[in-house]
Write a protein that holds these residues in place. Structure first.
Motif, PDB file in Angstrom:
ATOM      1  N   ALA A 100      15.474   1.350 -20.983  1.00  0.00           N
ATOM      2  CA  ALA A 100      14.518   2.347 -20.582  1.00  0.00           C
ATOM      3  C   ALA A 100      14.170   2.850 -22.037  1.00  0.00           C
ATOM      4  O   ALA A 100      15.004   3.492 -22.539  1.00  0.00           O
ATOM      5  CB  ALA A 100      14.842   3.430 -19.903  1.00  0.00           C
ATOM      6  N   SER A 101      12.871   2.665 -22.450  1.00  0.00           N
ATOM      7  CA  SER A 101      12.765   2.989 -23.930  1.00  0.00           C
ATOM      8  C   SER A 101      11.303   3.183 -24.172  1.00  0.00           C
ATOM      9  O   SER A 101      10.717   3.508 -23.152  1.00  0.00           O
ATOM     10  CB  SER A 101      13.261   1.610 -24.920  1.00  0.00           C
ATOM     11  OG  SER A 101      13.581   1.927 -26.247  1.00  0.00           O
ATOM     12  N   SER A 121      22.815   4.747 -25.289  1.00  0.00           N
ATOM     13  CA  SER A 121      22.560   6.000 -26.020  1.00  0.00           C
ATOM     14  C   SER A 121      23.415   6.931 -25.967  1.00  0.00           C
ATOM     15  O   SER A 121      24.094   7.367 -24.909  1.00  0.00           O
ATOM     16  CB  SER A 121      21.194   6.522 -25.455  1.00  0.00           C
ATOM     17  OG  SER A 121      20.896   7.733 -26.292  1.00  0.00           O
ATOM     18  N   SER A 133      17.668   9.953 -22.175  1.00  0.00           N
ATOM     19  CA  SER A 133      16.951   9.594 -20.894  1.00  0.00           C
ATOM     20  C   SER A 133      17.669   8.531 -19.991  1.00  0.00           C
ATOM     21  O   SER A 133      17.677   8.469 -18.961  1.00  0.00           O
ATOM     22  CB  SER A 133      15.508   8.960 -21.015  1.00  0.00           C
ATOM     23  OG  SER A 133      14.932   9.586 -21.995  1.00  0.00           O
ATOM     24  N   ASN A 134      18.465   7.575 -20.701  1.00  0.00           N
ATOM     25  CA  ASN A 134      19.237   6.683 -20.126  1.00  0.00           C
ATOM     26  C   ASN A 134      20.186   7.332 -19.462  1.00  0.00           C
ATOM     27  O   ASN A 134      20.790   6.607 -18.266  1.00  0.00           O
ATOM     28  CB  ASN A 134      19.459   5.285 -21.174  1.00  0.00           C
ATOM     29  CG  ASN A 134      18.476   4.642 -21.615  1.00  0.00           C
ATOM     30  OD1 ASN A 134      18.347   3.642 -20.712  1.00  0.00           O
ATOM     31  ND2 ASN A 134      17.676   4.919 -22.617  1.00  0.00           N
ATOM     32  N   PRO A 182      18.413   2.234 -24.628  1.00  0.00           N
ATOM     33  CA  PRO A 182      17.249   2.074 -25.338  1.00  0.00           C
ATOM     34  C   PRO A 182      17.338   0.906 -26.237  1.00  0.00           C
ATOM     35  O   PRO A 182      18.263   0.312 -26.138  1.00  0.00           O
ATOM     36  CB  PRO A 182      17.066   3.419 -26.149  1.00  0.00           C
ATOM     37  CG  PRO A 182      18.588   3.926 -26.341  1.00  0.00           C
ATOM     38  CD  PRO A 182      19.262   3.273 -24.878  1.00  0.00           C
ATOM     39  N   GLU A 183      16.097   0.718 -26.859  1.00  0.00           N
ATOM     40  CA  GLU A 183      16.094  -0.234 -27.850  1.00  0.00           C
ATOM     41  C   GLU A 183      16.009   0.552 -29.396  1.00  0.00           C
ATOM     42  O   GLU A 183      15.100   1.751 -29.161  1.00  0.00           O
ATOM     43  CB  GLU A 183      14.730  -0.840 -27.796  1.00  0.00           C
ATOM     44  CG  GLU A 183      14.236  -1.895 -28.898  1.00  0.00           C
ATOM     45  CD  GLU A 183      12.648  -2.519 -28.498  1.00  0.00           C
ATOM     46  OE1 GLU A 183      13.022  -3.781 -28.195  1.00  0.00           O
ATOM     47  OE2 GLU A 183      11.944  -1.831 -28.991  1.00  0.00           O
ATOM     48  N   ASP A 240       9.160   1.273 -25.479  1.00  0.00           N
ATOM     49  CA  ASP A 240       8.622  -0.193 -25.175  1.00  0.00           C
ATOM     50  C   ASP A 240      10.078  -0.911 -24.907  1.00  0.00           C
ATOM     51  O   ASP A 240      10.036  -1.254 -23.275  1.00  0.00           O
ATOM     52  CB  ASP A 240       8.009  -0.872 -26.307  1.00  0.00           C
ATOM     53  CG  ASP A 240       7.369  -2.316 -25.743  1.00  0.00           C
ATOM     54  OD1 ASP A 240       6.205  -2.152 -25.292  1.00  0.00           O
ATOM     55  OD2 ASP A 240       8.025  -3.067 -25.901  1.00  0.00           O
ATOM     56  N   ALA A 275      14.952   0.022 -33.326  1.00  0.00           N
ATOM     57  CA  ALA A 275      14.624  -1.007 -34.204  1.00  0.00           C
ATOM     58  C   ALA A 275      14.179  -2.419 -33.767  1.00  0.00           C
ATOM     59  O   ALA A 275      14.595  -3.372 -34.554  1.00  0.00           O
ATOM     60  CB  ALA A 275      15.382  -0.905 -35.637  1.00  0.00           C
ATOM     61  N   ILE A 324       9.892   5.619 -20.985  1.00  0.00           N
ATOM     62  CA  ILE A 324      10.773   6.140 -20.120  1.00  0.00           C
ATOM     63  C   ILE A 324      10.587   7.807 -20.264  1.00  0.00           C
ATOM     64  O   ILE A 324      10.738   8.611 -19.542  1.00  0.00           O
ATOM     65  CB  ILE A 324      12.312   5.895 -20.531  1.00  0.00           C
ATOM     66  CG1 ILE A 324      13.459   6.434 -19.728  1.00  0.00           C
ATOM     67  CG2 ILE A 324      12.548   6.257 -21.952  1.00  0.00           C
ATOM     68  CD1 ILE A 324      13.257   6.324 -18.139  1.00  0.00           C
ATOM     69  N   GLN A 325      10.295   8.359 -21.524  1.00  0.00           N
ATOM     70  CA  GLN A 325      10.124   9.737 -21.760  1.00  0.00           C
ATOM     71  C   GLN A 325       9.176  10.505 -20.874  1.00  0.00           C
ATOM     72  O   GLN A 325       9.237  11.655 -20.415  1.00  0.00           O
ATOM     73  CB  GLN A 325       9.690  10.092 -23.116  1.00  0.00           C
ATOM     74  CG  GLN A 325      10.579   9.306 -24.495  1.00  0.00           C
ATOM     75  CD  GLN A 325      10.073   7.970 -24.742  1.00  0.00           C
ATOM     76  OE1 GLN A 325       9.549   7.390 -23.789  1.00  0.00           O
ATOM     77  NE2 GLN A 325      10.553   7.539 -25.849  1.00  0.00           N
TER      78      GLN A 325
END
Ligand SMILES: Cc1cc2nc3c(=O)[nH]c(=O)nc-3n(C[C@H](O)[C@H](O)[C@H](O)COP(=O)(O)O)c2cc1C
Length: 178
Positions: A115-116, A15, A21-22, A82-83, A118, A85, A148-149
């Motif tokens: 860390a996302s 990110s 967050s990551n 994160p992921e 989902d 889409a 993760i949030q």
């Protein structure tokens, strides 16, 4: 503070967001394990040029050569991402594509943390990519942290289960790098 024998880890954040967050996760891990490992964050993956096989020649762009050297000089790689889409964030995939022809990842112990919200699709896709470029033991060194949030606040991992999972993962990582 790490000593001279501490392993040198290159951390790559998927990110580029300011309050990611990551990014916080990388900082937490660096702080918790500062006695055992030296974690250096790779800055600005988004400033790497777009991957183009025509430019992937003997003399690659300077930013790419620098990135490849950082990977080669490290004892291990820590990816936190994160992921987006249901896929891997474009800037991270772009950075990894630059490492394919140089085999920089080959045999390199690599941790993958997605860390996302989902993250299962992006995690599976990136795991497959890391396996094909021969990242060492990545299948044993992976963790997905959904929601993760709700688990990290002000650079502190507030979820006990997540903390335990990260402790176990890092213990394995340090062991594999020995
Ligand atoms: C463009 C975009 C697409 C996203 N798509 C997904 C997704 O497919 N799956 C998911 O779990 N989260 C998705 N998210 C939510 C992110 O995972 C979440 O915002 C995460 O905290 C971002 O990581 P960061 O805090 O390190 O920037 C998306 C966010 C953005 C901005």
């Amino acid at each position: 503070m790490s000593d001279d024998t501490a392993k040198n880890i290159l951390a790559i954040c998927g990110s580029t967001r300011q309050h990611s967050s990551n990014h916080q996760l990388i900082k937490c891990i660096a702080s918790i394990f500062s006695e055992q490992v030296q974690i250096n964050l790779l800055h600005n993956i988004s400033t790497l040029p777009h991957y183009n096989p025509d430019d992937d020649k003997e003399k690659a762009p300077e930013a790419v050569t620098h990135f490849r050297n950082l990977v080669l000089q490290s004892d291990g790689i820590l990816i936190c991402t994160p992921e987006y889409a249901h896929g891997v964030p474009g800037s991270l995939k772009n950075a990894i594509d630059w490492l394919v022809s140089s085999s920089s990842f080959s045999g390199k112990p690599t941790v993958l943390i997605t860390a996302s919200t989902d993250g299962k699709f992006g995690h599976a896709a990136l795991l497959e990519t890391l396996k094909v470029i021969e990242a060492k033991q990545v299948e044993q060194l992976q963790l997905r942290i959904p929601f993760i949030q709700t688990k990290i606040h002000n650079n502190i991992i507030s979820d006990e289960k997540t903390l335990q999972e990260i402790n176990a993962l890092m213990a394995k990582f340090i062991d594999i790098m020995q």
